[in-house]
Design a protein around this motif. Structure first.
Motif, PDB file in Angstrom:
ATOM      1  N   GLY A  63       1.205  -1.561  -0.195  1.00 57.12           N
ATOM      2  CA  GLY A  63       0.068  -0.556   0.415  1.00 57.12           C
ATOM      3  C   GLY A  63       1.009   1.184  -0.089  1.00 57.12           C
ATOM      4  O   GLY A  63       0.719   2.098  -0.817  1.00 57.12           O
ATOM      5  N   VAL A  64       1.701   1.304   0.855  1.00 56.48           N
ATOM      6  CA  VAL A  64       3.312   2.501   0.697  1.00 56.48           C
ATOM      7  C   VAL A  64       3.013   2.670  -0.200  1.00 56.48           C
ATOM      8  O   VAL A  64       3.611   3.625  -1.539  1.00 56.48           O
ATOM      9  N   ALA A  65       4.597   1.460  -0.876  1.00 49.49           N
ATOM     10  CA  ALA A  65       4.354   1.970  -2.326  1.00 49.49           C
ATOM     11  C   ALA A  65       3.569   2.091  -3.501  1.00 49.49           C
ATOM     12  O   ALA A  65       3.933   2.624  -4.729  1.00 49.49           O
ATOM     13  N   SER A  66       2.304   1.816  -3.259  1.00 48.29           N
ATOM     14  CA  SER A  66       1.212   1.946  -4.391  1.00 48.29           C
ATOM     15  C   SER A  66       1.240   3.592  -4.554  1.00 48.29           C
ATOM     16  O   SER A  66       0.394   4.402  -5.390  1.00 48.29           O
ATOM     17  N   ARG A  67       1.160   4.451  -3.517  1.00 56.63           N
ATOM     18  CA  ARG A  67       1.046   5.851  -2.630  1.00 56.63           C
ATOM     19  C   ARG A  67       2.140   6.295  -4.359  1.00 56.63           C
ATOM     20  O   ARG A  67       1.673   7.366  -4.931  1.00 56.63           O
ATOM     21  N   PHE A  68       3.145   6.005  -5.127  1.00 58.40           N
ATOM     22  CA  PHE A  68       3.882   6.198  -5.106  1.00 58.40           C
ATOM     23  C   PHE A  68       4.392   5.984  -6.632  1.00 58.40           C
ATOM     24  O   PHE A  68       5.487   5.687  -6.926  1.00 58.40           O
ATOM     25  N   GLY A  69       3.055   4.922  -7.192  1.00 61.69           N
ATOM     26  CA  GLY A  69       3.176   4.647  -8.743  1.00 61.69           C
ATOM     27  C   GLY A  69       3.564   2.876  -8.558  1.00 61.69           C
ATOM     28  O   GLY A  69       4.284   2.745  -9.783  1.00 61.69           O
TER      29      GLY A  69
END
Length: 364
Positions: A63-69
């Motif tokens: 989820g954290v990684a998805s914030r940055f695409g």
């Protein structure tokens, strides 16, 4: 030891006269309060003391990684020994404005052994209504320490799985207290007492004249106030600094049976009562007697078990507790009995049942 504690309390409570207290020390205005904030986030940068491959840790990292695409490949389950899932807690003070800083506490949720050296990733902090009121981020200060050897031995000092970040959150939203629009200002006492509530009412009316304040019950005092935040703030400041002599507390005896601590307040009264205090001790001594055969006989050496049972009862005369209007009389009577912490609890309970102790007995 217990007699010393009681005597010290007696010297403190009997000699100290009643003193007036500021209204602000007796309670607070309704709506002017702190609010609890919580958040769910991740701490990274740990030296191999993280959650490893817990499923919810992996989901949180994705989820954290998805914030940055960044999209992790399907089926990839990284070993996150350097990351840990945490809960963040903070308290939002009354009238906190956007941009102000809050101290936060960060605690591990999984099997992380230590958060020392970690960094909290940007995390929203929510109130009970689900709204975001602050954002948290920063490096943790951890007071605990943990170390583990190759053979599985481990030593832990304090709590390494929890830490704090001073000024680690920034306020983003204001909590509306509504104190400038309410028809009344309501002052609530920390402890319910009709006498104290009446005295606070009288102090406010004496200071401002008329019947501006009205005691609603044993806790709340409603105060008429003009409209306008600045005028009400000035009025509340003056009310908080008024001095009032709080009513005497209910008679109570607090006993902690585990530590032997006894606290008796100055309102305790006693009636005449006779108390006897003694102990029954049963002592069993075991001994072995050796029986030797005569020389050149065919006998064998044998041992005989010998038990000696002795019962001792400590005899103490019955002690008369005289009626006393002061705490010193109660302390003197308890000291004369010479009771241990465990025996003192039983004696106080018996006095309460007999109606001689005019107080509420609280056993912790």
């Amino acid at each position: 030891m217990i007699r010393f504690v009681i005597a010290l309390l007696a010297a403190t409570l009997v000699i100290a006269p009643a003193q007036a207290q500021r209204v602000k020390d007796l309670g607070g205005f309704q709506g002017i309060r702190t609010n609890q904030l919580t958040g769910y986030g991740m701490v990274v940068g740990l030296p191999g003391t993280g959650d490893d491959n817990l499923e919810y840790t992996v989901q949180s990292m994705k989820g954290v990684a998805s914030r940055f695409g960044l999209q992790l490949p399907p089926g990839v389950s990284p070993a996150l020994k350097n990351a840990a899932v945490v809960m963040i807690t903070a308290e939002l003070p009354a009238f906190a404005k956007p941009g102000q800083k809050l101290d936060i506490t960060v605690s591990s949720m999984g099997k992380s052994k230590s958060l020392r050296g970690g960094t909290l990733i940007l995390t929203p902090l929510q109130g009970a209504d689900g709204q975001i009121y602050a954002m948290a981020q920063g490096n943790l200060a951890v007071g605990g320490l943990g170390a583990e050897g190759a053979d599985g031995s481990r030593i832990v000092v304090n709590i390494p799985s929890s830490g704090r970040i001073p000024e680690g959150a920034t306020v983003e939203r204001v909590v509306d207290t509504g104190f400038d629009r309410a028809p009344f200002l309501t002052f609530n006492l920390a402890r319910a007492d009709f006498t104290t509530a009446q005295r606070v009412q009288d102090a406010i009316n004496s200071r401002f004249g008329g019947a501006r304040a009205r005691a609603i019950d044993g806790v709340s005092i409603a105060v008429q106030a003009p409209a306008g935040a600045d005028v009400r703030a000035e009025l509340m400041s003056e009310i908080e600094n008024l001095t009032v002599e709080a009513a005497e507390a209910r008679a109570r005896v607090i006993v902690n049976a585990r530590t032997g601590t006894v606290v008796i307040n100055s309102a305790v009264r006693v009636s005449p009562a006779a108390v006897t205090h003694g102990k029954l001790t049963v002592r069993i001594d075991e001994a072995q007697n050796v029986s030797q055969p005569l020389p050149f006989s065919k006998g064998e050496t044998v041992t005989e078990q010998h038990s000696a049972v002795n019962v001792e009862e400590e005899k103490k005369p019955m002690f008369l507790i005289q009626p006393g209007p002061k705490l010193a009389d109660v302390v003197k009577a308890v000291n004369a009995i010479g009771a241990s912490p465990a025996d003192l609890v039983a004696i106080l309970e018996a006095l309460k049942e007999a109606g001689a102790l005019k107080a509420e007995l609280v056993i912790l």
